[in-house]
Design a protein around this motif. Structure first.
Motif, PDB file in Angstrom:
ATOM      1  N   UNK A 187       0.829  -1.200   0.000  1.00 51.12           N
ATOM      2  CA  UNK A 187       0.000   0.000   0.000  1.00 51.12           C
ATOM      3  C   UNK A 187       0.872   1.262   0.000  1.00 51.12           C
ATOM      4  N   UNK A 188       1.925   1.232   0.801  1.00 49.34           N
ATOM      5  CA  UNK A 188       2.825   2.391   0.878  1.00 49.34           C
ATOM      6  C   UNK A 188       3.507   2.631  -0.465  1.00 49.34           C
ATOM      7  N   UNK A 189       3.903   1.558  -1.139  1.00 53.70           N
ATOM      8  CA  UNK A 189       4.548   1.690  -2.455  1.00 53.70           C
ATOM      9  C   UNK A 189       3.559   2.265  -3.466  1.00 53.70           C
ATOM     10  N   UNK A 190       2.328   1.762  -3.421  1.00 54.57           N
ATOM     11  CA  UNK A 190       1.319   2.225  -4.381  1.00 54.57           C
ATOM     12  C   UNK A 190       0.951   3.686  -4.153  1.00 54.57           C
ATOM     13  N   UNK A 191       1.094   4.116  -2.893  1.00 57.54           N
ATOM     14  CA  UNK A 191       0.719   5.508  -2.579  1.00 57.54           C
ATOM     15  C   UNK A 191       1.818   6.511  -2.962  1.00 57.54           C
ATOM     16  N   UNK A 192       3.011   6.013  -3.262  1.00 52.79           N
ATOM     17  CA  UNK A 192       4.100   6.938  -3.603  1.00 52.79           C
ATOM     18  C   UNK A 192       3.727   7.765  -4.831  1.00 52.79           C
ATOM     19  N   UNK A 193       4.122   9.025  -4.863  1.00 49.01           N
ATOM     20  CA  UNK A 193       3.873   9.820  -6.079  1.00 49.01           C
ATOM     21  C   UNK A 193       4.586   9.181  -7.277  1.00 49.01           C
ATOM     22  N   UNK A 194       3.980   9.270  -8.470  1.00 47.33           N
ATOM     23  CA  UNK A 194       4.535   8.596  -9.651  1.00 47.33           C
ATOM     24  C   UNK A 194       6.016   8.873  -9.890  1.00 47.33           C
ATOM     25  N   UNK A 195       6.447  10.119  -9.648  1.00 46.05           N
ATOM     26  CA  UNK A 195       7.838  10.431  -9.999  1.00 46.05           C
ATOM     27  C   UNK A 195       8.856   9.667  -9.133  1.00 46.05           C
ATOM     28  N   UNK A 196       8.420   9.171  -7.991  1.00 42.33           N
ATOM     29  CA  UNK A 196       9.355   8.414  -7.136  1.00 42.33           C
ATOM     30  C   UNK A 196       9.348   6.916  -7.449  1.00 42.33           C
ATOM     31  N   UNK A 197       8.270   6.475  -8.103  1.00 40.77           N
ATOM     32  CA  UNK A 197       8.069   5.032  -8.216  1.00 40.77           C
ATOM     33  C   UNK A 197       9.167   4.321  -9.007  1.00 40.77           C
ATOM     34  N   UNK A 198       9.557   4.899 -10.160  1.00 37.28           N
ATOM     35  CA  UNK A 198      10.568   4.188 -10.946  1.00 37.28           C
ATOM     36  C   UNK A 198      11.919   4.175 -10.229  1.00 37.28           C
ATOM     37  N   UNK A 199      12.241   5.297  -9.559  1.00 34.44           N
ATOM     38  CA  UNK A 199      13.523   5.345  -8.830  1.00 34.44           C
ATOM     39  C   UNK A 199      13.553   4.264  -7.743  1.00 34.44           C
TER      40      UNK A 199
ATOM     41  N   UNK B 277      13.683   0.703  -9.339  1.00 31.01           N
ATOM     42  CA  UNK B 277      14.968   0.375  -9.970  1.00 31.01           C
ATOM     43  C   UNK B 277      16.078   0.245  -8.932  1.00 31.01           C
ATOM     44  N   UNK B 278      16.037   1.087  -7.921  1.00 33.47           N
ATOM     45  CA  UNK B 278      17.108   1.085  -6.923  1.00 33.47           C
ATOM     46  C   UNK B 278      16.959  -0.088  -5.946  1.00 33.47           C
ATOM     47  N   UNK B 279      15.744  -0.225  -5.416  1.00 37.77           N
ATOM     48  CA  UNK B 279      15.566  -1.227  -4.364  1.00 37.77           C
ATOM     49  C   UNK B 279      15.307  -2.626  -4.905  1.00 37.77           C
ATOM     50  N   UNK B 280      14.535  -2.728  -5.969  1.00 35.91           N
ATOM     51  CA  UNK B 280      14.192  -4.079  -6.422  1.00 35.91           C
ATOM     52  C   UNK B 280      15.161  -4.575  -7.486  1.00 35.91           C
ATOM     53  N   UNK B 281      15.420  -3.733  -8.488  1.00 41.60           N
ATOM     54  CA  UNK B 281      16.291  -4.169  -9.577  1.00 41.60           C
ATOM     55  C   UNK B 281      17.762  -4.055  -9.193  1.00 41.60           C
ATOM     56  N   UNK B 282      18.042  -3.321  -8.135  1.00 38.60           N
ATOM     57  CA  UNK B 282      19.405  -3.255  -7.625  1.00 38.60           C
ATOM     58  C   UNK B 282      20.350  -2.361  -8.413  1.00 38.60           C
ATOM     59  N   UNK B 283      19.790  -1.443  -9.197  1.00 38.47           N
ATOM     60  CA  UNK B 283      20.660  -0.517  -9.929  1.00 38.47           C
ATOM     61  C   UNK B 283      21.239   0.514  -8.970  1.00 38.47           C
ATOM     62  N   UNK B 284      22.411   1.025  -9.317  1.00 31.16           N
ATOM     63  CA  UNK B 284      23.002   2.106  -8.521  1.00 31.16           C
ATOM     64  C   UNK B 284      22.368   3.438  -8.960  1.00 31.16           C
ATOM     65  N   UNK B 285      22.506   4.432  -8.101  1.00 34.30           N
ATOM     66  CA  UNK B 285      21.837   5.710  -8.415  1.00 34.30           C
ATOM     67  C   UNK B 285      22.302   6.273  -9.766  1.00 34.30           C
ATOM     68  N   UNK B 286      23.592   6.108 -10.075  1.00 36.23           N
ATOM     69  CA  UNK B 286      24.116   6.632 -11.346  1.00 36.23           C
ATOM     70  C   UNK B 286      23.466   5.891 -12.523  1.00 36.23           C
TER      71      UNK B 286
ATOM     72  N   UNK C 238      21.958  13.308  -8.742  1.00 37.40           N
ATOM     73  CA  UNK C 238      21.548  14.000  -7.513  1.00 37.40           C
ATOM     74  C   UNK C 238      20.012  13.999  -7.392  1.00 37.40           C
ATOM     75  N   UNK C 239      19.339  14.098  -8.524  1.00 35.22           N
ATOM     76  CA  UNK C 239      17.868  14.062  -8.505  1.00 35.22           C
ATOM     77  C   UNK C 239      17.388  12.683  -8.057  1.00 35.22           C
ATOM     78  N   UNK C 240      18.077  11.657  -8.552  1.00 32.34           N
ATOM     79  CA  UNK C 240      17.700  10.295  -8.145  1.00 32.34           C
ATOM     80  C   UNK C 240      17.872  10.136  -6.638  1.00 32.34           C
ATOM     81  N   UNK C 241      19.013  10.603  -6.122  1.00 33.92           N
ATOM     82  CA  UNK C 241      19.276  10.476  -4.676  1.00 33.92           C
ATOM     83  C   UNK C 241      18.223  11.259  -3.873  1.00 33.92           C
ATOM     84  N   UNK C 242      17.901  12.417  -4.393  1.00 36.22           N
ATOM     85  CA  UNK C 242      16.896  13.259  -3.730  1.00 36.22           C
ATOM     86  C   UNK C 242      15.529  12.569  -3.708  1.00 36.22           C
TER      87      UNK C 242
END
Lengths: 155, 218
Positions: free
Chosen positions: A100-112, A115-124, A135-139
């Motif tokens: 529920x918390x993931x679904x409630x996230x604003x769209x612009x945060x969802x892909x970050x 990709x970061x937590x599930x797919x394991x990509x680095x911020x770069x 820096x936007x990704x980290x933010x």
């Protein structure tokens, strides 16, 4: 279907579907959206340098498609929690809360987040994929973490 | 491992479990693959129109909606009454006031009534005269000598089913009362005043017949 597209589908369908699900919040919408993404590849075939390039293209395509869907005026129906969660998942309350918390996230945060937590990509890598500064990704990740923390009651 | 790292690991573990729960079942995968196979068999020209007809129709409808709104707005703005400048409307009302006052003063002159003076004062009413000034003019001219500028409907039913009577004040939108239809309202609840109920930009305006004032209904 050309055999290569079927292979691409087998390799990446789950990734595309999960991302679509996290955006749209319902299994049926995620299914339609994922199909549309592969249909785009079918209609406009392209050469990929490698499997990662292929995956990145599909992720960005799925993300853009879902954002368009969310913006679309026709998507006005309210999706109930019952519809969002597949009965077959057998999700626990703890898991329900996180979904529920993931679904409630604003769209612009969802892909970050995905990709970061599930797919394991680095911020770069996420930054390269989405065409935004690292820096936007980290933010966005920092803000998403704060929102998740709020949604999960600070735990 | 410090607290921050531990918290980050917990977040990651919870999110991974959540995303795992969102993974498609084998049944879903097969179903979508089968649909894609069907799509692949269709020639590309036809494939591009895979969206259900209802969706295309809806999109077309959504495209037409603003166009229709513009046409309606243009039609409203280009009405002959809307084209008439406000000043012209006011001068028409002045004419009515002047005529009634004239009639009253000549009547009074014949009768040798002292109210002539009042009537003469009323002649000088400016277009922006206040309601009380207009009421004074009314008193001088005699209510029976003037025609109300609009028809009176003593009761109006609001969309919620509430019956509005003279003296009631209602803030809202009347779906069943067309602009230019008239109701009886009272500013102070003591006397009924002929007025026009006019809807502008979703708000209800009351135009008092006696003066050229425009007021909110509440």
């Amino acid at each position: 279907m050309a055999i290569d597209l079927e292979a691409v589908f087998r390799r990446h369908f789950a990734t595309v579907y999960r991302l679509c699900y996290s955006y749209l919040g319902s299994a049926s919408d995620a299914e339609d959206a994922a199909q549309s993404v592969f249909l785009k590849l079918l209609n406009h075939p392209r050469e990929f340098a490698d499997s990662e390039h292929e995956k990145a293209w599909l992720i960005v395509c799925a993300s853009n498609h879902c954002k368009d869907e969310l913006k679309s005026a026709r998507r006005t129906r309210v999706v109930s929690m019952g519809e969002r969660l597949d009965a077959s998942l057998g999700a626990t309350d703890h898991l329900d809360e996180t979904i529920d918390a993931v679904l409630k996230l604003p769209p612009k945060y969802k892909d970050c987040v995905y990709l970061y937590y599930y797919e394991g990509y680095k911020t770069a890598e996420v930054a390269d994929m989405l065409g935004i500064p690292a820096s936007t990704v980290r933010n966005r990740l920092r803000k998403a973490r704060a929102l998740l923390k709020d949604s999960l009651g600070g735990s | 491992m410090d607290e921050r790292e531990r918290s980050e690991m917990e977040t990651r573990a919870r999110l991974v479990a959540a995303y795992d729960a969102m993974s498609p079942s084998a049944e879903v995968t097969d179903r979508v693959l089968a649909r894609l196979r069907d799509d692949a068999r269709v020639p590309e020209k036809k494939r591009k129109s895979v969206e259900p007809d209802s969706r295309s129709a809806l999109r077309f409808g959504l495209f037409l909606l603003p166009l229709a709104a513009c046409v309606v707005a243009a039609a409203i703005l280009l009405r002959p009454s809307a084209m008439m400048p406000t000043a012209t409307k006011v001068s028409q009302e002045e004419v009515v006031v002047e005529e009634t006052v004239d009639a009253a003063s000549s009547d009074a002159a014949v009768a040798g009534d002292a109210s002539v003076e009042v009537a003469e004062e009323a002649e000088g009413l400016a277009p922006q005269a206040t309601k009380s000034e207009a009421a004074e003019a009314d008193a001088a001219a005699g209510a029976e000598s003037r025609e109300p500028l609009c028809e009176l409907y003593p009761i109006v039913v609001t969309p919620e089913g509430r019956e509005l009577r003279v003296g009631d004040v209602y803030a809202g939108k009347f779906d069943d009362v067309r602009p230019e239809e008239s109701v009886a309202f009272s500013e102070d609840g003591k006397r009924s005043v002929a007025c026009e109920l006019i809807e502008r930009d979703g708000a209800l305006f009351v135009r008092y017949g006696d003066s050229a004032d425009w007021r909110f209904a509440s």
